[in-house]
Enzyme design. Structure first.
Site, PDB file in Angstrom:
ATOM      1  N   SER A   1      37.568  31.936  36.531  1.00 23.91           N
ATOM      2  CA  SER A   1      36.183  31.460  36.413  1.00 23.91           C
ATOM      3  C   SER A   1      36.071  30.496  35.225  1.00 23.91           C
ATOM      4  O   SER A   1      35.060  29.809  35.078  1.00 23.91           O
ATOM      5  CB  SER A   1      35.215  32.636  36.243  1.00 23.91           C
ATOM      6  OG  SER A   1      35.670  33.529  35.246  1.00 23.91           O
TER       7      SER A   1
ATOM      8  N   GLU B   1      44.469  37.374  43.790  1.00 21.15           N
ATOM      9  CA  GLU B   1      43.461  37.621  44.826  1.00 21.15           C
ATOM     10  C   GLU B   1      44.128  37.776  46.191  1.00 21.15           C
ATOM     11  O   GLU B   1      44.913  36.916  46.594  1.00 21.15           O
ATOM     12  CB  GLU B   1      42.468  36.456  44.891  1.00 21.15           C
ATOM     13  CG  GLU B   1      41.640  36.295  43.632  1.00 21.15           C
ATOM     14  CD  GLU B   1      40.624  35.149  43.726  1.00 21.15           C
ATOM     15  OE1 GLU B   1      40.497  34.541  44.814  1.00 21.15           O
ATOM     16  OE2 GLU B   1      39.970  34.877  42.709  1.00 21.15           O
TER      17      GLU B   1
ATOM     18  N   GLU C   1      35.013  42.717  44.628  1.00 21.80           N
ATOM     19  CA  GLU C   1      33.932  41.761  44.341  1.00 21.80           C
ATOM     20  C   GLU C   1      32.991  41.628  45.533  1.00 21.80           C
ATOM     21  O   GLU C   1      33.402  41.360  46.664  1.00 21.80           O
ATOM     22  CB  GLU C   1      34.541  40.383  43.987  1.00 21.80           C
ATOM     23  CG  GLU C   1      33.446  39.355  43.670  1.00 21.80           C
ATOM     24  CD  GLU C   1      33.943  38.110  42.938  1.00 21.80           C
ATOM     25  OE1 GLU C   1      35.128  38.069  42.525  1.00 21.80           O
ATOM     26  OE2 GLU C   1      33.134  37.180  42.774  1.00 21.80           O
TER      27      GLU C   1
HETATM   28  O1  KIV Z   1      37.667  34.840  37.466  1.00 20.85           O
HETATM   29  C1  KIV Z   1      36.896  35.780  37.254  1.00 20.85           C
HETATM   30  O2  KIV Z   1      36.050  35.746  36.352  1.00 20.85           O
HETATM   31  C2  KIV Z   1      37.009  36.954  38.104  1.00 20.85           C
HETATM   32  C3  KIV Z   1      35.954  38.009  37.974  1.00 20.85           C
HETATM   33  C4  KIV Z   1      34.704  37.558  38.609  1.00 20.85           C
HETATM   34  C5  KIV Z   1      36.401  39.317  38.508  1.00 20.85           C
HETATM   35  O3  KIV Z   1      37.905  37.062  38.867  1.00 20.85           O
END
Ligand code: KIV
Length: 273
Positions: A54, A124, A191
């Site tokens: 993120s 993922e 998620e």
């Molecule tokens: O990249 C991220 O921040 C995440 C979280 C939302 C679990 O994978």
């Protein structure tokens, strides 16, 4: 419940997290991408810091998490690790570094571990990336799984809506959770899935589940730091609780600074040599 609170532990390990699941103590996880924030977080006794991809959104301003590179994730990971004494640090493996080629996946994971000093990596997906997970685990690198809404697959999903509301997808998610547990993942992020499904997965598997938009009956919760602090203001999904409005505070402080500069209120006599 055993010793709530793991505040006595000097370093959170995967073993500590497993004990927390067994004793019913909830796990608190947040993202961080830089030294200063990570230092603040570690001082709070947060259990896990996720150097999430993120970062692509909140640090680099991309619309999706896909563009961030391995080198960029390593830069963020190493910056965070330099600040940490206690929390377990997990670094996200970026899109394109582990799908489809398990040897490349291992090489990417080894670079992350060597060059950041992190404790674990997160990938993922479920059965489709099992070969990569297995190969990484054989090198002794702890792996956190991530099921449900997996943002690296946004182009396949088409939306960021809640996942696994249909029976077939829910069944696949449960199967994937068991596969990841059996492979040896130490924890699993769930998620944006229905709370009932997350509760079922949490009951069925022995490794900790960490939810984001997955309801209360999981073993822990994770939020993106910039979202929960109100730094990102345009993003407000139902699951997000804002603990602060730091974005507004920053704006106000900067406006005050501009005004002080223009009016020559800053610097004053004490603020000069
Ligand atoms: O990249 C991220 O921040 C995440 C979280 C939302 C679990 O994978």
């Amino acid at each position: 419940m055993s010793n709530y609170l793991q505040s006595n532990v000097t370093k959170v390990t995967t073993h500590v997290l497993q004990n927390m699941k067994q004793s019913g103590e909830k796990i608190a996880m947040l993202t961080a991408y830089d030294y200063s924030m990570a230092r603040l977080l570690d001082g709070t006794k947060i259990d896990i810091i996720l150097v999430g991809d993120s970062a692509a959104n909140v640090m680099a301003g991309y619309k999706t998490t896909l563009p961030i590179t391995l080198n960029e994730m390593i830069y963020h990971g190493a910056s965070v690790v330099r600040a940490i004494n206690r929390a377990l640090v997990v670094v996200d493996m970026p899109f394109g570094t582990y799908q489809g080629n398990s040897k490349e996946a291992l090489a990417s994971a080894i670079r992350i571990m060597k060059e950041t000093g992190a404790d674990a990596v997160k990938l993922e997906g479920g059965i489709e990336i099992l070969e990569s997970i297995n190969r990484i685990l054989t090198a002794g690198i702890p792996v956190m799984g991530h099921l449900g809404l997996t943002p690296q697959s946004i182009n396949k999903f088409g939306t960021y809506n809640v996942r696994a509301t249909e029976e077939a997808e829910a069944k696949r998610l449960i199967e994937d959770a068991h596969i990841l547990e059996k492979a040896g993942c130490f924890a699993l992020v769930l998620e944006k899935i229905p709370a009932k499904l997350a509760a079922q997965v949490t009951k069925e598997i022995k490794i900790p589940t960490i939810g984001i938009g997955a309801g209360p009956h999981v073993d822990g919760q994770v939020l993106v730091l910039h979202d929960m602090l109100g730094i990102t203001q345009q993003f407000s999904p139902r699951f997000l609780r804002r603990y602060h409005a730091i974005g507004e505070e920053i704006t106000n402080a900067v406006k005050q600074y501009i005004s002080d500069v223009k009016s020559m209120d800053f610097p004053n006599e004490k603020e000069q040599y």
